[in-house]
Scaffold this active site. Structure first.
Site, PDB file in Angstrom:
ATOM      1  N   ARG A   1     -69.423 115.404  18.005  1.00 28.88           N
ATOM      2  CA  ARG A   1     -69.292 116.727  18.616  1.00 28.88           C
ATOM      3  C   ARG A   1     -70.275 116.923  19.757  1.00 28.88           C
ATOM      4  O   ARG A   1     -69.948 117.535  20.772  1.00 28.88           O
ATOM      5  CB  ARG A   1     -69.469 117.815  17.546  1.00 28.88           C
TER       6      ARG A   1
ATOM      7  N   TYR B   1     -60.254 117.826  20.251  1.00 31.63           N
ATOM      8  CA  TYR B   1     -60.615 116.851  19.216  1.00 31.63           C
ATOM      9  C   TYR B   1     -62.033 117.021  18.704  1.00 31.63           C
ATOM     10  O   TYR B   1     -62.826 117.773  19.250  1.00 31.63           O
ATOM     11  CB  TYR B   1     -60.308 115.423  19.631  1.00 31.63           C
ATOM     12  N   GLU B   2     -62.309 116.326  17.604  1.00 33.01           N
ATOM     13  CA  GLU B   2     -63.557 116.460  16.835  1.00 33.01           C
ATOM     14  C   GLU B   2     -63.764 117.895  16.343  1.00 33.01           C
ATOM     15  O   GLU B   2     -64.878 118.399  16.246  1.00 33.01           O
ATOM     16  CB  GLU B   2     -64.776 116.005  17.654  1.00 33.01           C
ATOM     17  N   GLY B   3     -62.660 118.553  16.003  1.00 33.03           N
ATOM     18  CA  GLY B   3     -62.693 119.944  15.564  1.00 33.03           C
ATOM     19  C   GLY B   3     -62.406 120.859  16.729  1.00 33.03           C
ATOM     20  O   GLY B   3     -63.186 120.922  17.678  1.00 33.03           O
TER      21      GLY B   3
END
Length: 599
Positions: free
Chosen positions: A296, A440-442
């Site tokens: 993140r 992406y990555e949350g």
């Protein structure tokens, strides 16, 4: 054709004059990080990114990756040769621990490299970038045997790594995963299932790919509490580190995407593939978050990186493109038209970009320093404080950084007018590539809920209170010419404090109040964080000017941009607070059918 010049001068300013890395020379990893060495690393990494990786950016976008009949994937032309140069130069080992073959330099210096690589070629940077996160997870929860077997070759980028979470039926809600892990007599597991959206899932850059895969063991709870994490190599690895037979994992197809075409985003099929438990059984989600949190921060850097390269190209275009006359009269009477740099609206977009990119660079580098302090600060209390502050900043760096990074990329495309929509100028690629960083990555909605639903309340709100005290102390210390900037930052953080109090008073009774305002709260904190960075940069610039340090134009531009930030970004905090205080009633009031378009 787009161009890129690594912002080496700005990176040096932040590391040497704002963060003062030399003052940490007593800590592990910082001993050899002298200003001269820092400058050398910055210069050489910037040169590599601009000269080797940037020329491949449009190639990767145009050619993409190719899945072959045997399931293998070929990366775009030039990527393999560039990756070999990257490995040979030792860039992958820069901030990795020395006991596993790394150079042991501070993480904050590695973050500079990440930015330069991502600006030059976002798709390329994802291959080694994901590996860094996989190594982090292995080093934290892996056995000594797993660390010794996998970490050295992954750090050297002889092997690369991936993160396998998402499945067709689940993304954020990982409790819904169906991939199964059946235990075997020898202690290994047979992994069966399908994963989607797997960045760098298959490629020709390295001799092996180490997949970290979430799966459920027999009898595990059918929820996130039942998830375990497994190491699943593309080629099985013998105890001496040599490669064995091909594992039963294959790229089923390549995803067709809006952007980042140079990265192989794969559907991965596991058909009884041999895997090895990483960490404890049914503790996989916690282990995966070690990798996720590292990723993140990296994605936040990507948000800045696309904004930076788009900004550079927009500035070059605005200085050359002639359209119309200045509102105050011809700036260049001898020419048929003035450059578009004379138009206030073009200046507005460029100043917004400059104010964001320079402060965001300072913010992510401060985050990188906190990563180092989390591991290497002198006392346990200092390490814990750094970790808590980093946890609070991570969703802001990722969420706010990529939201605003995308906005900047779009506005820089706007500077080009119609030419920005044409592929040869490269601006539309920057927009397309920047878009994924918000997802992406949350997704950024997940980042906002992580910040507001978890981080604010963590340990009784200790982290956010420590953040407020830090800001208040720096505001109070802003004297003389810095006082107006400190006052403006004080107003912004007061809005954040009010929003925080409103959540405390209204979120318990109705959790939707928190959910409806989380996005705006993340952006308020983004404004305050960037404001704090501008106050720090203004302080360093004022000191440099007072000392006659040279490069006067650089420092005076910093002070002007700081003033612009507080005039143009600072007031957003109040508007965002008022949106939060509107609550969730109107957000949640409509029946689902009311969202349908009537015939």
């Amino acid at each position: 054709m787009p161009t890129y010049t690594a912002p080496t001068r700005d990176a040096k300013f932040i590391l040497n004059e704002v963060l003062d890395l030399a003052s940490y020379g007593n800590l592990p990893g910082f001993e050899s990080a002298t200003p001269d060495l820092i400058d050398t690393v910055i210069d050489e990494s910037g040169k590599f990114a601009a000269e080797v990786l940037q020329p491949l950016n449009q190639v990767g976008d145009r050619e993409g990756c190719t899945r072959n009949a045997d399931g293998s994937v070929t990366t775009p032309p030039g990527f393999k040769a560039a990756f070999d140069q990257y490995v040979e130069a030792g860039w992958s080992t820069l901030a990795a621990p020395s006991e596993y073959g790394g150079q042991g330099m501070p993480h904050v210096l590695g973050f500079v490299l990440e930015e330069f690589v991502s600006s030059a070629n976002h798709s390329f940077g994802m291959y080694p970038g994901l590996t860094n996160g996989a190594v982090s997870a292995i080093l934290v929860v892996g056995s000594e045997e797993q660390k010794a077997l996998y970490a050295p070759k992954m750090i050297a980028n002889q092997w690369l790594g991936t993160m396998n979470l998402t499945e067709p039926q689940c993304g954020t809600d990982l409790g819904l995963i169906r991939t199964r892990a059946e235990p075997q007599a020898d202690g290994s597991y047979k992994i069966t299932g399908t994963k989607i959206f797997i960045s760098a899932g298959e490629h020709d850059l390295a001799e092996n790919i180490i997949h970290l895969v979430l799966a459920k063991t027999p009898g595990a709870p059918d929820s996130s509490k039942g998830i375990s994490l497994f190491i699943v190599p593309k080629f099985l690895v013998d105890t001496d580190g040599s490669l064995g037979e091909r594992n039963a994992v294959q790229c089923g197809s390549l995803e067709h995407k809006m952007g980042i075409h140079g990265n192989s985003t794969c559907v991965m099929n596991y058909d009884g593939a041999t895997g090895y438990l990483l960490g404890e059984e049914m503790k996989g989600l916690a282990a995966m978050f070690i990798m996720m949190n590292a990723a993140r921060l990296g994605v936040g850097i990507q948000g800045l990186s696309q904004a930076e390269v788009a900004y550079q190209n927009a500035v070059a275009y605005a200085r050359d493109r002639r359209q119309g006359r200045a509102l105050t009269g011809p700036a260049e009477p001898g020419e048929k038209a003035d450059t578009i740099m004379v138009h206030p609206d073009v200046r507005r977009m460029l100043m917004d970009a400059k104010a964001f990119t320079e402060a965001m660079r300072a913010l992510y580098l401060w985050g990188g320093l906190l990563v180092d302090l989390t591991h290497n600060a002198e006392t346990e209390e200092e390490r814990a404080d750094a970790d808590a502050l980093l946890g609070l900043l991570t969703p802001v760096i990722k969420g706010y950084g990529t939201d605003k990074g995308f906005d900047v990329a779009v506005n820089m495309q706007q500077v080009f007018g119609g030419h920005g929509y044409i592929a040869e100028w490269g601006m539309e690629q920057f927009v397309r590539d920047a878009r994924i960083a918000q997802i992406y990555e949350g997704t950024n909605g997940v980042q906002a809920m992580d910040l507001c639903g978890r981080k604010l309340a963590s340990k009784g709100g200790a982290a956010i209170q420590a953040f407020f005290k830090l800001v208040d102390d720096e505001v109070a210390a802003a004297k003389g010419d810095l006082a107006p900037l400190g006052e403006a930052l004080g107003k912004a953080v007061s809005e954040q404090k009010a929003a925080t109090m409103w959540f405390m008073q209204n979120a318990m009774a109705n959790p939707n109040n928190l959910g409806a305002g989380a996005h705006q709260y993340m952006h308020i904190m983004g404004v305050v964080c960037l404001g704090l960075m501008w106050l720090r940069m203004a302080k360093a610039s004022t000191a440099a000017l007072a000392q006659g340090s040279g490069d006067e134009a650089f420092y005076r531009a910093k002070l002007t941009t700081a003033r612009y930030f507080f005039e143009r970004f600072g007031p957003d905090a109040g508007a965002l607070r008022r949106k939060i205080e509107a609550g969730a009633e109107a957000v949640m009031a409509l029946d689902e059918d009311a969202f349908l378009t009537a015939a």
